[in-house]
Design a protein around this motif. Sequence first.
Motif, PDB file in Angstrom:
ATOM      1  N   VAL A   1     -53.504  50.026  14.691  1.00 31.53           N
ATOM      2  CA  VAL A   1     -54.321  48.956  13.664  1.00 31.53           C
ATOM      3  C   VAL A   1     -55.797  49.642  13.781  1.00 31.53           C
ATOM      4  N   PHE A   2     -56.108  50.777  14.249  1.00 31.70           N
ATOM      5  CA  PHE A   2     -57.360  51.460  14.267  1.00 31.70           C
ATOM      6  C   PHE A   2     -57.957  51.792  13.018  1.00 31.70           C
ATOM      7  N   PHE A   3     -57.206  52.385  12.201  1.00 27.68           N
ATOM      8  CA  PHE A   3     -57.528  52.938  10.977  1.00 27.68           C
ATOM      9  C   PHE A   3     -57.839  51.724  10.229  1.00 27.68           C
TER      10      PHE A   3
ATOM     11  N   GLN B   1     -61.567  54.892  23.206  1.00 29.33           N
ATOM     12  CA  GLN B   1     -60.111  54.572  23.828  1.00 29.33           C
ATOM     13  C   GLN B   1     -59.174  54.207  22.869  1.00 29.33           C
ATOM     14  N   HIS B   2     -59.448  53.608  21.776  1.00 27.75           N
ATOM     15  CA  HIS B   2     -58.340  53.002  20.807  1.00 27.75           C
ATOM     16  C   HIS B   2     -58.008  53.868  19.605  1.00 27.75           C
ATOM     17  N   GLN B   3     -58.499  54.953  19.696  1.00 32.93           N
ATOM     18  CA  GLN B   3     -58.418  55.817  18.228  1.00 32.93           C
ATOM     19  C   GLN B   3     -56.956  55.990  17.958  1.00 32.93           C
ATOM     20  N   HIS B   4     -56.049  55.877  18.956  1.00 32.96           N
ATOM     21  CA  HIS B   4     -54.566  56.273  18.781  1.00 32.96           C
ATOM     22  C   HIS B   4     -53.793  55.000  18.216  1.00 32.96           C
TER      23      HIS B   4
ATOM     24  N   PRO C   1     -59.966  46.541   5.874  1.00 31.58           N
ATOM     25  CA  PRO C   1     -59.918  45.309   6.467  1.00 31.58           C
ATOM     26  C   PRO C   1     -58.814  44.110   6.075  1.00 31.58           C
ATOM     27  N   ALA C   2     -58.359  44.206   4.935  1.00 32.99           N
ATOM     28  CA  ALA C   2     -57.555  43.123   4.626  1.00 32.99           C
ATOM     29  C   ALA C   2     -56.193  43.471   5.076  1.00 32.99           C
ATOM     30  N   GLN C   3     -56.060  44.627   5.465  1.00 25.28           N
ATOM     31  CA  GLN C   3     -54.455  44.804   6.304  1.00 25.28           C
ATOM     32  C   GLN C   3     -54.513  45.083   7.801  1.00 25.28           C
ATOM     33  N   PHE C   4     -56.121  44.675   8.206  1.00 22.79           N
ATOM     34  CA  PHE C   4     -55.872  44.740   9.635  1.00 22.79           C
ATOM     35  C   PHE C   4     -55.271  43.707  10.476  1.00 22.79           C
ATOM     36  N   ALA C   5     -54.204  44.052  11.443  1.00 27.56           N
ATOM     37  CA  ALA C   5     -53.533  43.031  11.964  1.00 27.56           C
ATOM     38  C   ALA C   5     -53.973  42.953  13.250  1.00 27.56           C
ATOM     39  N   ALA C   6     -55.054  41.604  12.983  1.00 30.65           N
ATOM     40  CA  ALA C   6     -55.775  41.165  14.246  1.00 30.65           C
ATOM     41  C   ALA C   6     -54.871  40.812  15.464  1.00 30.65           C
TER      42      ALA C   6
END
Length: 209
Positions: free
Chosen positions: A105-107, A99-102, A113-118
């Motif tokens: 932040v998914f990639f 559901q969230h592949q688009h 992980p260090a660039q994941f905008a949580a």
Amino acid sequence: MKLYFVRHGSTKINQAACFNGSRSDSPLTADGKQAAAALGEELQQIEFAHCYSSPQQRALTTAKLVMEQNTATVSPQLTIIPQLREMDLGQWDGTPVSQHQHEAVFFNYYHHPAQFAAEKIGAESYSALVRRGQLALKKIIFANQRQLATANLLVVSHGLLLTALLKSLQKVPLDDFRQDGLIPTASVTIMQTFDGRNFETLKWGAAAV
């Protein structure tokens, strides 16, 4: 000291290909319970000074199943450590991964992980996850510092938390810790330390044969 880090068995949410974070509390599947018990049989001759678990039922059930098979521990004791819970995945938790592949932040969630905008999904960052895992480990080591040279400790937690924590102990950069995937369900990773600061990996992600 040897630390036996166990990831819980498979859950219904795992099977449904949904995000399974700290806000989800899916029970183990029948296969998950069987695999946890089988892992317990593999570890049944290890005398554990103490068992520590995440408060989530999938980890607690796994911890109990592993210890039920143990024949070497006379009076097994289980302590819940809140900091061992899984990563908070915010709005994604419990929802299908597809559901969230688009989403933007998914990639990075999977590959950087260090660039994941949580914060964009109300989730916990990977750096915060590592700090929390290290805090849990410090508590565990401090509680057993008198047995630092001899104790065997069982620590039951989750895929993201354990992989992030253990890769940090191996000095793997945060952005690289997911390159080999997560620790498998119902598996044990064994690390040894003599000073509570430096860790040697003796076994990684081993499931019952």
